[in-house]
Every structure is written in structure tokens, then in C-alpha cells.
Design an enzyme around this catalytic site. Structure first.
Site, PDB file in Angstrom:
ATOM      1  N   ASP A  87       0.855  -1.183  -0.054  1.00 18.68           N
ATOM      2  CA  ASP A  87       0.079   0.247  -0.088  1.00 18.68           C
ATOM      3  C   ASP A  87       0.825   1.465   0.138  1.00 18.68           C
ATOM      4  O   ASP A  87       2.006   1.267   0.552  1.00 18.68           O
ATOM      5  CB  ASP A  87      -0.919  -0.062   1.132  1.00 18.68           C
ATOM      6  CG  ASP A  87      -2.103   0.898   1.191  1.00 18.68           C
ATOM      7  OD1 ASP A  87      -2.579   1.259  -0.031  1.00 18.68           O
ATOM      8  OD2 ASP A  87      -2.650   1.345   2.105  1.00 18.68           O
ATOM      9  N   GLY A  88       0.366   2.199  -0.577  1.00 15.98           N
ATOM     10  CA  GLY A  88       0.629   3.728  -0.440  1.00 15.98           C
ATOM     11  C   GLY A  88       1.505   4.098  -1.732  1.00 15.98           C
ATOM     12  O   GLY A  88       2.300   5.244  -1.728  1.00 15.98           O
ATOM     13  N   ASN A  89       1.282   3.347  -2.823  1.00 18.13           N
ATOM     14  CA  ASN A  89       1.919   3.800  -4.472  1.00 18.13           C
ATOM     15  C   ASN A  89       1.145   4.992  -4.669  1.00 18.13           C
ATOM     16  O   ASN A  89       2.106   5.936  -5.351  1.00 18.13           O
ATOM     17  CB  ASN A  89       1.417   2.688  -5.318  1.00 18.13           C
ATOM     18  CG  ASN A  89       2.148   1.251  -4.924  1.00 18.13           C
ATOM     19  OD1 ASN A  89       2.962   1.028  -3.961  1.00 18.13           O
ATOM     20  ND2 ASN A  89       1.518   0.430  -5.770  1.00 18.13           N
TER      21      ASN A  89
ATOM     22  N   TRP B 123       2.915   8.041  -2.683  1.00 15.75           N
ATOM     23  CA  TRP B 123       4.131   8.117  -3.067  1.00 15.75           C
ATOM     24  C   TRP B 123       4.210   8.946  -4.442  1.00 15.75           C
ATOM     25  O   TRP B 123       5.062   9.834  -4.446  1.00 15.75           O
ATOM     26  CB  TRP B 123       4.809   6.782  -3.252  1.00 15.75           C
ATOM     27  CG  TRP B 123       6.143   6.729  -3.670  1.00 15.75           C
ATOM     28  CD1 TRP B 123       7.321   6.656  -2.747  1.00 15.75           C
ATOM     29  CD2 TRP B 123       6.845   7.024  -4.955  1.00 15.75           C
ATOM     30  NE1 TRP B 123       8.379   6.820  -3.515  1.00 15.75           N
ATOM     31  CE2 TRP B 123       8.215   6.922  -5.119  1.00 15.75           C
ATOM     32  CE3 TRP B 123       6.236   7.045  -6.230  1.00 15.75           C
ATOM     33  CZ2 TRP B 123       8.958   6.996  -6.052  1.00 15.75           C
ATOM     34  CZ3 TRP B 123       7.106   7.265  -7.392  1.00 15.75           C
ATOM     35  CH2 TRP B 123       8.462   7.166  -7.217  1.00 15.75           C
TER      36      TRP B 123
ATOM     37  N   SER C  95      -7.441  -5.722  -5.015  1.00 19.22           N
ATOM     38  CA  SER C  95      -8.298  -6.240  -4.060  1.00 19.22           C
ATOM     39  C   SER C  95      -9.747  -6.413  -4.932  1.00 19.22           C
ATOM     40  O   SER C  95      -9.849  -5.754  -5.932  1.00 19.22           O
ATOM     41  CB  SER C  95      -8.748  -5.472  -2.675  1.00 19.22           C
ATOM     42  OG  SER C  95      -9.359  -4.390  -3.254  1.00 19.22           O
ATOM     43  N   THR C  96     -10.606  -7.069  -4.255  1.00 15.35           N
ATOM     44  CA  THR C  96     -12.034  -7.204  -5.158  1.00 15.35           C
ATOM     45  C   THR C  96     -12.708  -5.823  -4.884  1.00 15.35           C
ATOM     46  O   THR C  96     -13.474  -5.625  -5.876  1.00 15.35           O
ATOM     47  CB  THR C  96     -12.775  -8.220  -4.355  1.00 15.35           C
ATOM     48  OG1 THR C  96     -12.808  -8.196  -2.986  1.00 15.35           O
ATOM     49  CG2 THR C  96     -12.587  -9.697  -4.625  1.00 15.35           C
TER      50      THR C  96
ATOM     51  N   ASN D  57     -10.568  -3.014  -5.444  1.00 17.74           N
ATOM     52  CA  ASN D  57      -9.957  -2.007  -6.429  1.00 17.74           C
ATOM     53  C   ASN D  57     -10.759  -1.553  -7.808  1.00 17.74           C
ATOM     54  O   ASN D  57     -10.199  -0.818  -8.349  1.00 17.74           O
ATOM     55  CB  ASN D  57      -8.576  -2.540  -6.277  1.00 17.74           C
ATOM     56  CG  ASN D  57      -7.691  -2.494  -5.109  1.00 17.74           C
ATOM     57  OD1 ASN D  57      -6.922  -3.078  -4.748  1.00 17.74           O
ATOM     58  ND2 ASN D  57      -8.168  -1.088  -4.319  1.00 17.74           N
TER      59      ASN D  57
ATOM     60  N   ARG E 112       2.111  -4.278   6.598  1.00 19.55           N
ATOM     61  CA  ARG E 112       1.334  -3.220   5.845  1.00 19.55           C
ATOM     62  C   ARG E 112       2.246  -1.848   6.021  1.00 19.55           C
ATOM     63  O   ARG E 112       2.099  -1.181   7.017  1.00 19.55           O
ATOM     64  CB  ARG E 112      -0.149  -2.884   6.255  1.00 19.55           C
ATOM     65  CG  ARG E 112      -0.958  -1.991   5.827  1.00 19.55           C
ATOM     66  CD  ARG E 112      -2.195  -2.045   5.670  1.00 19.55           C
ATOM     67  NE  ARG E 112      -2.628  -1.165   4.603  1.00 19.55           N
ATOM     68  CZ  ARG E 112      -4.137  -1.350   4.206  1.00 19.55           C
ATOM     69  NH1 ARG E 112      -4.869  -2.176   4.786  1.00 19.55           N
ATOM     70  NH2 ARG E 112      -4.524  -0.659   3.061  1.00 19.55           N
TER      71      ARG E 112
ATOM     72  N   SER F  12      -8.026  -4.540   5.230  1.00 18.69           N
ATOM     73  CA  SER F  12      -8.680  -4.333   3.964  1.00 18.69           C
ATOM     74  C   SER F  12      -8.918  -5.539   3.210  1.00 18.69           C
ATOM     75  O   SER F  12      -8.605  -5.671   1.914  1.00 18.69           O
ATOM     76  CB  SER F  12      -7.558  -3.459   3.120  1.00 18.69           C
ATOM     77  OG  SER F  12      -7.608  -2.107   3.814  1.00 18.69           O
TER      78      SER F  12
ATOM     79  N   GLU G 243       1.270 -12.455  12.941  1.00 17.50           N
ATOM     80  CA  GLU G 243       1.782 -11.188  13.776  1.00 17.50           C
ATOM     81  C   GLU G 243       1.824 -10.201  12.600  1.00 17.50           C
ATOM     82  O   GLU G 243       2.095 -10.201  11.559  1.00 17.50           O
ATOM     83  CB  GLU G 243       3.146 -11.493  14.185  1.00 17.50           C
ATOM     84  CG  GLU G 243       3.574 -12.593  15.280  1.00 17.50           C
ATOM     85  CD  GLU G 243       2.881 -12.099  16.569  1.00 17.50           C
ATOM     86  OE1 GLU G 243       2.659 -11.135  16.649  1.00 17.50           O
ATOM     87  OE2 GLU G 243       2.289 -13.138  17.259  1.00 17.50           O
TER      88      GLU G 243
HETATM   89  C1  IPE Z   1      -5.292  -2.863  -0.006  1.00 13.47           C
HETATM   90  O1  IPE Z   1      -5.144  -1.338  -0.236  1.00 13.47           O
HETATM   91  C2  IPE Z   1      -5.288  -3.511  -1.309  1.00 13.47           C
HETATM   92  C3  IPE Z   1      -4.177  -3.550  -1.930  1.00 13.47           C
HETATM   93  C4  IPE Z   1      -2.924  -3.356  -1.507  1.00 13.47           C
HETATM   94  C5  IPE Z   1      -4.038  -4.291  -2.996  1.00 13.47           C
HETATM   95  P1  IPE Z   1      -6.338  -0.403  -0.668  1.00 13.47           P
HETATM   96  O2  IPE Z   1      -5.515   1.004  -0.662  1.00 13.47           O
HETATM   97  O3  IPE Z   1      -7.216  -0.724  -1.599  1.00 13.47           O
HETATM   98  O4  IPE Z   1      -7.070  -0.536   0.921  1.00 13.47           O
HETATM   99  P2  IPE Z   1      -8.143   0.743   1.654  1.00 13.47           P
HETATM  100  O5  IPE Z   1      -8.791   1.335   0.661  1.00 13.47           O
HETATM  101  O6  IPE Z   1      -7.178   1.960   2.034  1.00 13.47           O
HETATM  102  O7  IPE Z   1      -8.606   0.140   2.437  1.00 13.47           O
HETATM  103  C1  IPE Z   2      -1.670   0.036  -3.226  1.00  9.54           C
HETATM  104  O1  IPE Z   2      -1.296   1.568  -3.315  1.00  9.54           O
HETATM  105  C2  IPE Z   2      -1.887  -0.557  -4.489  1.00  9.54           C
HETATM  106  C3  IPE Z   2      -3.102  -0.908  -4.856  1.00  9.54           C
HETATM  107  C4  IPE Z   2      -4.123  -0.949  -3.956  1.00  9.54           C
HETATM  108  C5  IPE Z   2      -3.398  -1.677  -6.160  1.00  9.54           C
HETATM  109  P1  IPE Z   2      -2.463   2.530  -3.498  1.00  9.54           P
HETATM  110  O2  IPE Z   2      -2.813   2.754  -4.758  1.00  9.54           O
HETATM  111  O3  IPE Z   2      -3.774   2.204  -2.571  1.00  9.54           O
HETATM  112  O4  IPE Z   2      -1.820   3.677  -2.812  1.00  9.54           O
HETATM  113  P2  IPE Z   2      -2.342   4.886  -1.732  1.00  9.54           P
HETATM  114  O5  IPE Z   2      -3.092   3.956  -0.594  1.00  9.54           O
HETATM  115  O6  IPE Z   2      -3.553   5.496  -2.528  1.00  9.54           O
HETATM  116  O7  IPE Z   2      -1.318   5.796  -1.530  1.00  9.54           O
HETATM  117 MG    MG Z   3      -4.125   2.184  -0.539  1.00  2.00          MG
END
Ligand code: IPE
Ligand code: IPE
Ligand code: MG
Length: 249
Positions: A27-29, A32, A72-73, A75, A197, A205, A216
Site C-alpha cells: 500500500d501507499g503507491n 508516493w 483487491s475485489t 479496487n 502493511r 482491507s 503477527e
Molecule cells: C489494499 O489497499 C489493497 C491492496 C494493497 C491491493 P487499499 O488501498 O485498496 O485499501 P484501503 O482502501 O485503504 O482500505
Molecule cells: C496500493 O497502493 C496498490 C493497490 C491498491 C493496487 P494504493 O494505490 O492504494 O496507494 P494509496 O493508498 O492511494 O497511497
Molecule cells: Mg491504498
């Protein structure tokens, strides 16, 4: 090695226990990319590079199973161009996996409901799956969770069990926890020991709901594209300090 040749420092700490199964919610792409004024897709691209680095590192230090949450389902709610960019990355990485996994000795698997994915990606997944089968059960395994949802997975298992009961192949009183576990995407894997995470969010999520019963968790503010092997070391060190009791004393 020559007599006075300097011994190369090992890149990896050698005397450290590693978890058998590590899972990561990548998460966090998006954040970033936003911090750099770039489109979200740019963050996914760098995040995919991080996946390559960290998956390789995990294999090198002896982690048997490395599982990542890639899509995720839920996304699918994202803008079409972002979803398309992610599918494009899956395409690239699956092609690379098909070409290199045998020589690297890593079995790549895809976990999730694959039916709504584009046909060419499903074909690539079948190809990768066949190669993984040939590598055998002892190979290190890297699993990509794509269109994965923990609730969806349990719902599908319940449906499969209900059908068996309806056919008379299974009696309700014979349903055990193992009956359910065997119908999940992770049927042939041990449960995750450590779930990481990044990006500061403290929630699951919908990731590995059944399998995480005694995992853990390790949370860090580092965004996934910035995640380095030293961050993995920090997570493993934290894990090694935990006292896993599994309900005992
Ligand atoms: C969880 O991240 C799904 C993946 C990393 C693939 P999300 O960015 O979709 O989760 P939420 O929406 O912040 O809970
Ligand atoms: C996780 O990064 C990748 C996927 C869920 C596919 P995000 O796209 O959720 O990045 P943030 O949470 O918006 O920073
Ligand atoms: Mg995210």
C-alpha cells in the site's frame, strides 16, 4: 579465495530465523506518486519494482512463502485508467515470471477470483501455473493476490461446501476447519506468520481474513515504493521479538 583476499560481507544476516510465510499489503503507491506530483500509475510502477526486489530478497534469506496483496475485489472502484495501468503491470510481470521462474527456482502463483480478468492475463496465469507445478512443492513460492478478497474467498468456499453437501458427498457434521481451509486459494500453503502493511494504514482491507487468525502484524509508515530490504529486516527483527502463544501460556 586467495590467502589475504578480503572476505565479502554477506549481504544477508545469516544467523537470523526467518518466518516461513511473509505476506505484504502493498500500500501507499498513490501517495508516493502524489508527493512527487506524478500520476498514481507512476507509483504503481515503482511499487512493482519494489515487489521484484523484496520478493528476491525474501527468497535469498530463505522465506519459503511470500504473498502480496496486489489488487483487491474492491479496487475495481478505481478510475478505469488506473485499473488498466495495474492490469498492464500484471501482464508485464507475469510474462517475466513465465520466462524466468524456472531458472530462478521460484514458483509464482496467482490467488483470487480470476474470472473477471482480461483473457490474455488469464492465459498468462495458466502458463505460469503450469511452470510452478513443474517446479514442485519444495520451491520457494511467490503469490500475487489479484482480484482477491478475504470475504469473497470464504463465500466461494462456503458455496463449494454447500454443493458437496447437496450432492450427498459431505455430511454437515464432517465439516471441520480443515474442510474450509482446503477450499481457500491458499489450500496448499501454511498460514502467514507475519503480515506487513506499509503506508501507515492500520487495517486488513479484506486480506487473508481466515488465514491471519494467528499472524503477527507489522505496520510501518514507509510507503511501499520506498520499502527497502532494511525495512524487511526491521519487520523480521520485530517478528522475532514477539512471543507467539496461539492461545496457550
Ligand atoms: C489494499 O489497499 C489493497 C491492496 C494493497 C491491493 P487499499 O488501498 O485498496 O485499501 P484501503 O482502501 O485503504 O482500505
Ligand atoms: C496500493 O497502493 C496498490 C493497490 C491498491 C493496487 P494504493 O494505490 O492504494 O496507494 P494509496 O493508498 O492511494 O497511497
Ligand atoms: Mg491504498
Amino acid at each position: 579465495m586467495g590467502l589475504f583476499a578480503r572476505k565479502k560481507r554477506p549481504a544477508v544476516p545469516v544467523d537470523r530465523a526467518v518466518p516461513r510465510h511473509i505476506a505484504v499489503i502493498m500500500d501507499g503507491n498513490g501517495r508516493w506518486a502524489r508527493k512527487r506530483g506524478l500520476p498514481r500509475q507512476a507509483g504503481h510502477k515503482v511499487g512493482a519494482e519494489t515487489f521484484r526486489t523484496i520478493a528476491t530478497y525474501c527468497k535469498d534469506i530463505g522465506v519459503q512463502y511470500f504473498t502480496v496483496y496486489a489488487f483487491s475485489t474492491e479496487n475495481w472502484k478505481r478510475p478505469k485508467e488506473e485499473v488498466d495501468a495495474l492490469m498492464g503491470l500484471f501482464r508485464t510481470y507475469l510474462k517475466e515470471a513465465a520466462e524466468t521462474m524456472f531458472q530462478r527456482g521460484v514458483a509464482v502463483r496467482v490467488l483470487g477470483d480470476l474470472t473477471p480478468l482480461p483473457a490474455d492475463i488469464r492465459a498468462l496465469i495458466r502458463e505460469v501455473d503450469e511452470i510452478a507445478d513443474r517446479l514442485g512443492p519444495d520451491a520457494a513460492t511467490a503469490s500475487l493476490c489479484i482480484n482477491y478478497g478475504g470475504r469473497d474467498e470464504i463465500k466461494n468456499a462456503v458455496r463449494a461446501i454447500a454443493l458437496e453437501v447437496q450432492r450427498g458427498a459431505l455430511a454437515p457434521e464432517d465439516i471441520t476447519e480443515d474442510t474450509i481451509g482446503a477450499r481457500l486459494y491458499t489450500a496448499h500453503m501454511p498460514d502467514p506468520d507475519l503480515i506487513i502493511r506499509p503506508s501507515g494504514e492500520i487495517r486488513t482491507s479484506n486480506f487473508l481474513l481466515w488465514q491471519s487468525a494467528y499472524a503477527e502484524y507489522y505496520f510501518t509508515d514507509v510507503l511501499w515504493p520506498d520499502f527497502k530490504t532494511r525495512d524487511m529486516d526491521a519487520a523480521i527483527d520485530a517478528y522475532n521479538k514477539r512471543n507467539r502463544r496461539f492461545g496457550g501460556v
